[in-house]
Write an enzyme that holds these catalytic residues in place. Structure first.
Site, short mmCIF file in Angstrom:
data_model
loop_
_atom_site.label_atom_id
_atom_site.label_comp_id
_atom_site.label_asym_id
_atom_site.label_seq_id
_atom_site.Cartn_x
_atom_site.Cartn_y
_atom_site.Cartn_z
N TRP A 1 91.28 11.14 -95.51
CA TRP A 1 90.62 12.10 -95.37
C TRP A 1 89.18 11.75 -94.69
O TRP A 1 88.71 12.33 -93.90
CB TRP A 1 90.16 13.02 -96.58
CG TRP A 1 89.21 14.04 -96.35
CD1 TRP A 1 89.41 15.57 -95.85
CD2 TRP A 1 87.73 13.98 -96.51
NE1 TRP A 1 88.43 16.21 -95.82
CE2 TRP A 1 87.18 15.13 -96.15
CE3 TRP A 1 86.92 13.10 -96.90
CZ2 TRP A 1 86.02 15.51 -96.38
CZ3 TRP A 1 85.45 13.19 -96.97
CH2 TRP A 1 84.98 14.56 -96.75
N HIS A 2 88.71 10.54 -95.29
CA HIS A 2 87.56 10.22 -94.63
C HIS A 2 87.51 9.59 -93.16
O HIS A 2 86.67 9.45 -92.57
CB HIS A 2 87.07 8.70 -95.60
CG HIS A 2 86.68 9.17 -96.86
ND1 HIS A 2 87.35 9.57 -97.78
CD2 HIS A 2 85.19 9.36 -97.19
CE1 HIS A 2 86.56 9.60 -98.93
NE2 HIS A 2 85.41 9.82 -98.65
N GLY A 3 88.80 9.11 -92.74
CA GLY A 3 89.01 8.66 -91.48
C GLY A 3 90.33 8.00 -91.10
O GLY A 3 91.10 7.69 -92.02
N PHE B 1 82.86 11.80 -91.43
CA PHE B 1 84.12 12.03 -92.06
C PHE B 1 84.67 13.47 -92.01
O PHE B 1 83.57 14.45 -91.82
CB PHE B 1 84.03 11.78 -93.57
CG PHE B 1 83.53 10.33 -93.94
CD1 PHE B 1 82.58 9.97 -94.76
CD2 PHE B 1 83.96 9.26 -93.02
CE1 PHE B 1 82.21 8.60 -95.01
CE2 PHE B 1 83.78 7.91 -93.11
CZ PHE B 1 82.88 7.65 -94.25
#
Lengths: 80, 337, 483
Positions: free
Chosen positions: C326-328, C483
């Site tokens: 999810w963060h990247g 993000f």
């Protein structure tokens, strides 16, 4: 034994605490050691003891002990 | 709600007043100069970048020119990250503060390798690393032109404008500067001048530590590389918008005179005028200066790369000598004109 | 626009003033318009379009879900709505990552010579947050613990409310929508607290986080130039930087929302005082970890409950891999997530034995145990941060392998100076950190509003002046923005 009393015994076993007295309003915040990891033990023990099987929906919407008792009793009544 | 709004207003006003008082007590750059020239009118003003800051010693110049007020006749306004627009605006402040405007005043501007900066009013009026220099010099009448002509981006223009109205915005991040200036003001008489361990003069925001020098060298090399990649011919059509022309006109109107001088540089910068575009640019610049009758002095000092420890600035030990040779060149110029 | 910009400092009061003076019925319009303006101010034209798309899709699916009769149609609609949202998120964030990895894989196997489609890297600020909100909304309707919101304006505002639009917190519809619908009445305490919280967040971000960033960036942007303690301190600096940065942003978000009498969820609760990694996740980015817990971990854990602890472990690892992703779109984030998943999985399996061990050693409930646990947890988390922060996997591995190397110089001062942090910055940083600790330990004992007026105003002055004067140079944007 009523459902509540039977459930109380299960709680005492799962959380290793003989002093637990459950009430319908009780949630995970009220019991020491009741987190998402031990919750699963609780559920599997309940299912085994009562010979029932909860659905995903029921499991994800139970918010407190009262909900749990309600679902157990409805499963028992449905002859599940 | 009313009570709250009033309290909030009171709070912000107090902050604003407190910061204004601080800023008034420890003015810097042109605001300080404006303050100083009211008491001691100045005759020689040096403007430009940190190169000017580190290579000109005002006291030496005044002495070499035979002036009686050697501590106040000359001032060095050179500062790192300053732009010609800022100096123009700052000179307006100085002219307004002196009883006779710029009568009898000579403004000296550096011309590295004989070519001065040909910045235009359409460029950004401030260096992105230090917008506060513009805040220090810009006045309310200049705002309209600032918004219309200069090409900085909206957020930065907003910040500069905001800083003019609110000292709180202008003081952002200036804790260090404030503390340093307060320390200097308090310790003025007790500060010991450091011995010649330091090779560069720290004035004008020049870093004198070893890491800073290495950093500056890297920067110089990158700067040149970048310039050579984006070399362009000077646009003669836009010469009317060049700040140096406005500066010359303004100084003349106020009774003063603008004089350029050839600023020695390290060999790192030699590439600038060796290409065909570079040579052409040099010719164009010379023509423009001749058209505008802006004189160019040629100090007779000889330097080599060793004199520029970080590739940008003249070594401290040669600054006095350079200043004297500039004074000599100016004296000779005055005899002929 | 960023919270720590002049634009926002002008925007927020303007929006409030307009909000205050319009009629009650139009207030939601003001907030919605302000939120769209806020989003549009980023100057990325396709973003408001994506937001509208997510809003329309989710709103429609929500209503259809509720109206559907049969269990099967409900399931289909749920999967439809969730998939639509996930697809939007994937398109915005992960296409370049996916395609480049697909290319690598196909190169290994020399499979089909298809020319790789070049996907542009799109900016996806905010998308991850409101897509997650949308998904939680749909699932809650499916589980029948929520009713769909019929008023599109309020629904759109639920997704786009500007204090939480860019970096969360991720709000549940049951928490936020009722508050949005409440009648607004001027509340002096909320105004005061909101502004104070906002300034406090500002302080954490521009004075502390950005300064720590100087050091962390110097080390992490050129890891091979450092070894041993420098790498360790660089990692610790980053651990605090990201905490101050993100919790600072959260405070500013919560403070902004408070002005409108809206209480957003707390995102942080002294995370580095956690006594275990599980505890850490109850204290770090709380709205996000609760989302992962409720919508990914719990369902998976329940599904695999017959496999006892192994089922739980698997669910944990998957939940955390998704957290990482999810963060990247990079392997660094996935490994970071995987590490946390591993920590949690091991802890789940090891927990009963651990309890017995502590009992046997008779250290249960002693302060030594707690300190030890905090220390270990912090280091485990910091180790994972290495992968989160490093510019490449190569760098991350280098850091990990060289953390316990003999440093070039034994003097700490030498190490610090080499990285460009100077005396002035250190001084400001230290004083600021002391302030933070003071506030932390005092806030449990004394209520700020009960303090005398002169003290409170003194704090307001000190804080505001501190923020103005000691902002770190070079405004950096928030870390969690990307993000």
């Amino acid at each position: 034994m009523t459902t509540m009393e039977q459930l109380n015994v299960i709680f005492k076993t799962v959380f290793d605490d003989d002093d637990i007295m459950i009430t319908p309003e009780m949630t995970a915040n009220d019991v020491d050691g009741w987190d998402s990891l031990s919750h699963i033990n609780l559920i599997t023990t309940v299912e085994a003891r009562f010979s029932i099987r909860f659905s995903q929906k029921e499991l994800l919407t139970q918010k407190n002990v009262g909900d749990l008792i309600r679902d157990i009793e409805s499963k028992l009544a449905a002859g599940n | 709600m009313r009570v709250f709004s009033l309290k909030l207003l009171l709070f912000f006003l107090s902050i604003e007043i407190l910061l204004r008082v601080c800023s008034y007590l420890v003015p810097y750059w042109y605001r300080q100069a404006e303050h100083d020239v009211r008491r001691n009118p100045v005759k020689y003003i040096f403007i430009g970048s940190s190169r000017v800051a580190s290579s000109i010693v005002p006291v030496v110049f005044a002495q070499a020119m035979g002036d009686t007020n050697i501590t106040s006749a000359a001032i060095n306004m050179g500062t790192g990250h300053s732009t010609l627009a800022e100096h123009y605006l700052g000179l307006q402040k100085i002219a307004a503060a002196m009883p006779e405007g710029l009568k009898g005043v000579t403004v000296f501007f550096e011309a590295p390798q004989g070519v001065p900066s040909l910045e235009s009013w359409r460029d950004s009026w401030f260096h992105p690393d230090n917008p506060y220099l513009l805040v220090n010099t810009i006045g309310f009448p200049d705002l309209q032109l600032f918004w219309m002509k200069s090409t900085s981006d909206f957020d930065q223009k907003l910040m500069v404008t905001g800083a003019m109205f609110s000292e709180a915005i202008a003081m952002q991040g200036n804790g260090k500067v404030l503390l340093a200036r307060m320390k200097k003001n308090i310790l003025q008489n007790r500060v010991k001048v450091a011995p010649e361990k330091v090779v560069l003069s720290a004035s004008g925001n020049v870093r004198t530590d070893e890491a800073g020098i290495q950093n500056a060298r890297r920067l110089a090399l990158n700067f040149v590389k970048n310039h050579m990649k984006h070399e362009r011919l000077i646009n003669i059509q836009s010469s009317n918008e060049m700040i140096i022309k406005s500066l010359n006109d303004y100084i003349n109107v106020k009774g003063g005179r603008l004089v350029l001088y050839r600023m020695p540089v390290s060999s790192v910068w030699n590439q600038y005028y060796t290409t065909s575009i570079g040579r052409e640019n040099r010719n164009i610049a010379n023509d423009l200066l001749t058209d505008w009758a802006i004189p160019m002095l040629n100090p007779s000092i000889k330097t080599d790369d060793d004199d520029f420890p970080d590739y940008w600035h003249l070594r401290k030990s040669r600054a006095s000598e350079f200043t004297q040779s500039l004074a000599q060149a100016y004296t000779e110029f005055k005899k002929k004109h | 626009m960023l919270f720590n910009s002049l634009k926002y400092l002008l925007f927020l009061p303007s929006v409030y003033v307009v909000y205050y003076f319009v009629g009650e019925r139009v207030r939601w319009c003001v907030l919605l318009a302000a939120s769209l303006l806020f989003y549009a101010a980023l100057n990325i034209p396709y973003l408001p379009i994506v937001l509208s798309l997510v809003a329309l899709t989710t709103y429609s699916f929500g209503i259809w879900l509720d109206r559907a009769e049969s269990h099967r149609s409900k399931r289909t609609l749920l999967w439809g709505g969730v998939t639509a949202n996930v697809l939007i998120l994937v398109c915005m964030k992960y296409l370049p990552f996916l395609s480049s990895n697909l290319n690598t894989v196909s190169a290994w196997f020399s499979v089909c010579n298809f020319s790789p489609a070049i996907f542009p890297t799109l900016v996806s600020i905010g998308v991850s947050y409101y897509v997650f909100q949308a998904i939680s909304y749909l699932i809650d309707i499916y589980l029948e613990i929520e009713k769909p919101e019929l008023h599109f304006g309020y629904f759109a505002l639920y997704l786009s409310f500007f204090p939480k639009l860019l970096q969360g917190p991720i709000e549940r519809s049951s928490d936020l929508i009722p508050q949005l619908k409440n009648r607004y009445e001027f509340n002096y305490d909320n105004m005061r607290f909101g502004l104070l919280l906002f300034t406090w967040g500002f302080f954490k971000k521009v004075v502390i986080a950005d300064r720590l960033g100087f050091y962390a960036d110097t080390v992490y942007n050129d890891v091979h130039a450092y070894t041993g303690l420098s790498l360790l301190f660089g990692t610790y600096a980053y651990a605090f930087q990201i905490y101050m940065d993100f919790s600072g942003y959260t405070d500013m978000a919560l403070g902004s929302a408070r002005l409108f009498n809206i209480n957003l969820t707390q995102n942080f609760n002294s995370p580095y005082l956690a006594t275990s990694v599980a505890d850490f996740w109850r204290r770090w980015h709380i709205s996000f970890s609760r989302w992962i817990l409720d919508y990914i971990f719990k369902p998976l854990q329940m599904r695999w409950r017959d496999s006892k602890n192994w089922g739980t472990a698997a669910a944990l690892i998957i939940a955390f891999l998704i957290s990482g992703l999810w963060h990247g779109a990079s392997w660094g984030f996935v490994i970071w997530g995987g590490l946390h998943g591993l920590y949690m999985a091991c802890s789940a399996i090891w927990k009963p034995y651990q309890k017995r061990l502590y009992k046997a050693l008779r250290v249960e409930k002693t302060p030594y145990l707690k300190s030890w646990q905090i220390f270990i947890t912090f280091n485990l988390v910091s180790l994972a941060w290495v992968f989160f922060r490093a510019n490449s996997l190569d760098d991350a591995l280098y850091v990990v392998l060289n953390l316990i190397h003999r440093p070039v110089s034994n003097r700490i001062i030498d190490m610090l100076i080499g990285t460009g942090i100077n005396q002035y910055n250190l001084m400001v940083l230290s004083i600021s950190l002391v302030l933070i600790l003071l506030v932390h330990f005092q806030s449990g004992k004394v209520r700020f509003t009960n303090c005398p007026t002169w003290f409170r105003w003194g704090v307001y002055f000190l804080l505001t002046l501190w923020v103005i004067l000691f902002q770190a140079e070079g405004a950096a944007s928030f870390l969690y923005l990307r993000f």
